[in-house]
Design an enzyme around this catalytic site. Structure first.
Site, short mmCIF file in Angstrom:
data_model
loop_
_atom_site.label_atom_id
_atom_site.label_comp_id
_atom_site.label_asym_id
_atom_site.label_seq_id
_atom_site.Cartn_x
_atom_site.Cartn_y
_atom_site.Cartn_z
N HIS A 20 0.80 -1.10 -0.05
CA HIS A 20 0.16 0.05 0.01
C HIS A 20 1.09 1.60 -0.13
CE1 HIS A 20 -4.15 1.83 0.80
NE2 HIS A 20 -2.90 2.78 0.65
N ALA A 21 0.40 2.12 -1.04
CA ALA A 21 1.28 3.51 -1.21
C ALA A 21 2.14 4.15 -0.24
CB ALA A 21 0.90 4.17 -2.27
N HIS B 268 -0.35 12.01 -5.62
CA HIS B 268 -0.70 11.65 -4.49
C HIS B 268 0.13 11.81 -3.12
CE1 HIS B 268 -3.23 11.12 -1.10
NE2 HIS B 268 -2.31 9.78 -0.82
N GLU B 269 1.33 11.36 -3.80
CA GLU B 269 2.48 10.55 -1.84
C GLU B 269 3.25 11.59 -2.41
OE1 GLU B 269 2.26 8.32 -0.10
OE2 GLU B 269 0.49 7.27 -1.59
N HIS C 3 2.76 14.14 -0.21
CA HIS C 3 2.55 13.88 0.67
C HIS C 3 4.51 14.53 1.89
CE1 HIS C 3 -0.60 12.28 2.36
NE2 HIS C 3 -0.99 11.59 2.32
N GLU D 186 -3.52 15.04 2.96
CA GLU D 186 -4.12 13.69 1.78
C GLU D 186 -4.83 14.53 0.81
OE1 GLU D 186 -3.49 10.90 1.94
OE2 GLU D 186 -2.80 10.99 4.71
N HIS E 123 -6.87 0.18 5.91
CA HIS E 123 -7.10 1.26 6.35
C HIS E 123 -7.34 1.37 7.57
CE1 HIS E 123 -6.42 3.22 2.98
NE2 HIS E 123 -5.63 4.18 3.73
N TYR F 131 -9.48 11.02 4.30
CA TYR F 131 -9.81 11.26 2.44
C TYR F 131 -11.13 11.31 2.68
CZ TYR F 131 -5.92 8.08 3.43
OH TYR F 131 -4.38 7.17 3.25
#
Ligand code: X8Z
Ligand code: ZN
Length: 614
Positions: free
Chosen positions: A353-354, A383-384, A387, A411, A513, A523
């Protein structure tokens, strides 16, 4: 938040203890040592907060490096280390949170008050302070995590992992095969139920010790407002988007009915969860070929563009990085490229999971993602990196403020950037030719694809944490875990499992999650906020056309203002951060509504005369 008048009459020896604690690296609780009758002072609170800040900064690097070692190489020893360090970290964080509680009723300057309050919330799953509780909790969380990430199913003669299943569920259209993949993956979670119930007991006891009614209330207390108010906010936001979801659901059900027939997709029933192109029915974008507006212009397929241009995981990551640097943000450090894991290693077990990491709270940022060359993963790498860029921007803040304004902001950063992946942008980076840019008549198709990703997600996100809030506050008992999960998913999403669920099923555990205890409300909030960010950015850029065609690629002024929000981290209540970038202090679904309005009109026309709902 209320506070009592400041008590000034502190004994001078207390001040000396406090001073010592500030200068030496003694554990933070010394600053809040028992004081007999005297109430603690603001100066002590500040000393306490600073010492706790430093202790946590140091501890977090140990936690991060241990967790990275585990997640990129799951084996007996890394599990042992994760348990050991996880238990130690929980104990330390609980001790610091509990010590911070001493200052609950002391009048404090805003900055100290904020740090003290953040300390009370600096952990997701607390444990009671009695002997052995943190160890038991760490054993359970590690076991659940490994069960999830090493899960395999037997499918068509091979042992298959989740990342492959996820990809296949996006293109498989045989209902029997979809059901098989779905059912077998959900069976992976069955053995988690007992551990999960015990985890709830322990963590709730820990939350009560810290003064919260239960873990769910503790999670909801992390938004600069009372928990009950936050729940009302969430309902308000969902109320804004719910009519869109109902229209989308109705339209998609109609198209699936055309494909699969009345027996598999009855028109007045909830949709079968395995038919929506995603293991959890949370993101329906892979259904695009099935639900494309009839007669509507075909748009391009981003997966095909990436594959044809010969992209690999590294190039997808570099392309995402270039969006951020085009806004004036710095390049990723060399160590990012040396240490990140961008594809699934074949020689060991990993958590696929990323995720994005900041190992030393300064420079050592990394991504761990099992990248596949497709549109969804292209979005995920944006997305990553969101962060990572946030982490980079707030690194000058004290550790306690090295965080998102709230977790939904964290997020939303990268998703906001990914909303800028428009046809125009794709031509600028040479993935699409100018003559392939879809004309205005294709707008409905472009919006449909986005809606399948963004609108379908909201009721899923809501269900995940509504379920956990019910579990943590006792409305849902272990015997009701699975039934209540499906009751919520039916009510919110209008979906149902493809078959009668076995008595021992624990379907919530089939979602990362839940098995890994990552709160999910973030999210839901992110999906609302990212449209607020996007609309504000496009306004700042002076964009005139339809909102969804706007890209701020290369716009340094937008980048500067964006960075001002990022640099704040969690140093101020989140409305301040929101205002810094968007000029508003409220979360609001209005931007999302405006973005999708042309599609809404289309859906309403298509659904006219149909019976919608479930
Ligand atoms: O977990 C994630 C990210 C890492 S924070 C990949 N997401 C949620 C999910 O996969 O369920 C992004 C969207 C929702
Ligand atoms: Zn994320």
């Amino acid at each position: 938040m209320t506070s009592k008048p400041l008590l000034k009459a502190a004994a001078s020896w207390l001040a000396i203890i406090a001073f010592t604690a500030a200068c030496a690296t003694t554990p933070a609780e010394n600053a809040a040592a028992p004081t007999g009758e005297a109430a603690p002072t603001a100066a002590q609170a500040q000393t306490y907060a600073d010492a706790a800040n430093n202790e946590l900064a140091e501890l977090s690097e140990l936690e991060n490096r241990t967790a990275w070692s585990y997640e990129t190489n799951i084996n007996h020893d890394t599990e042992w280390l994760l348990q050991r360090v996880g238990a130690q970290a929980t104990q330390a964080r609980v001790r610091l949170a509990s010590g911070a509680g001493r200052f609950a009723n002391v009048e404090l300057p805003p900055d100290t008050r904020r740090k003290i309050d953040l300390l009370r919330l600096a952990l997701v799953l607390p444990a009671p302070q009695r002997e052995g509780a943190a160890d038991e909790l760490a054993q359970i969380t590690t076991r659940l995590s490994s069960m999830y990430s090493t899960g395999r199913i037997d499918y068509r003669g091979a042992q298959v992992s989740l990342d492959d299943l996820e990809t296949w569920m996006g293109s498989e259209r045989d209902p029997a095969r979809l059901e098989e993949m779905w059912t077998k993956w959900h069976a992976v979670a069955t053995p988690m139920a007992g551990d999960y119930a015990r985890l709830v007991e322990i963590a709730n006891e820990g939350a009560r010790d810290l003064g919260f009614a239960n873990v769910g209330q503790m999670w909801l207390s992390n938004y600069d407002m009372p928990a009950a108010e936050m729940e009302t906010e969430v309902q308000r936001l969902w109320g804004q988007m719910q009519p869109f979801y109902e229209q989308l659901h109705c339209y998609v059900r109609g198209r699936l009915n055309q494909r699969y027939g009345d027996a598999i997709v009855p028109l007045d029933q909830p949709i079968r969860a395995d038919l929506l192109g995603n293991m959890w029915a949370q993101d329906w974008q892979t259904l695009m070929p099935l639900v494309r507006p009839p007669g509507g212009r075909a748009t391009y397929d981003t997966t095909q563009l990436l594959v044809r241009a010969g992209y690999d995981a590294r190039r997808m990551t570099e392309t995402a990085e270039r969006f951020y640097t085009s806004l004036g943000l710095p390049e990723l450090p060399d160590t990012f490229w040396e240490r990140s894991v961008l594809t699934r290693p074949r020689d060991r077990e990993v958590v696929c999971h990323a995720s994005a990491w900041d190992l030393d709270n300064q420079e050592d940022i990394r991504v761990k993602q099992c990248i596949q060359i497709n549109a969804e993963h292209f979005q995920t790498i944006h997305h990553e990196l969101g962060h990572n860029y946030y982490q980079r921007a707030y690194r000058a803040q004290p550790y306690l403020y090295q965080n998102g304004a709230h977790d939904g902001f964290h997020e939303a950063i990268g998703d906001f950037i990914a909303l800028n992946i428009t046809p125009d942008y794709l031509t600028q980076i040479n993935l699409l030719r100018r003559n392939q840019i879809p004309p205005a008549s294709a707008d409905v198709s472009l919006l449909m694809e986005r809606a399948l990703e963004k609108i379908s997600f909201l009721p899923f996100a809501l269900s995940v944490d509504q379920w956990r809030w019910q579990v943590f506050d006792g409305r849902t008992t272990p015997a009701e875990y699975n039934a209540d999960w499906w009751a919520l998913r039916l009510r919110n999403q209008g979906i149902a499992p493809p078959n009668a669920r076995p008595a021992d099923a624990f379907d919530p555990g089939a979602k990362y999650h839940i098995a890994n205890n990552v709160p999910y409300l973030r999210y839901f909030l992110s999906f609302v906020l990212q449209f607020q960010f996007y609309e504000a950015a496009c306004q700042q850029a002076g964009w005139q056309g339809p909102l969804h065609r706007c890209t701020v690629y290369g716009n340094r002024e937008v980048g500067e203002r964006f960075n001002r929000m990022l640099e704040m981290g969690a140093s101020h209540p989140w409305p301040d951060a929101l205002e810094a970038f968007t000029g508003t202090r409220r979360m609001d679904g209005g931007a999302m509504v405006r973005y999708f309005t042309p599609l809404m009109s289309y859906l309403q026309a298509q659904n006219a005369g149909k019976t919608c709902g479930w």
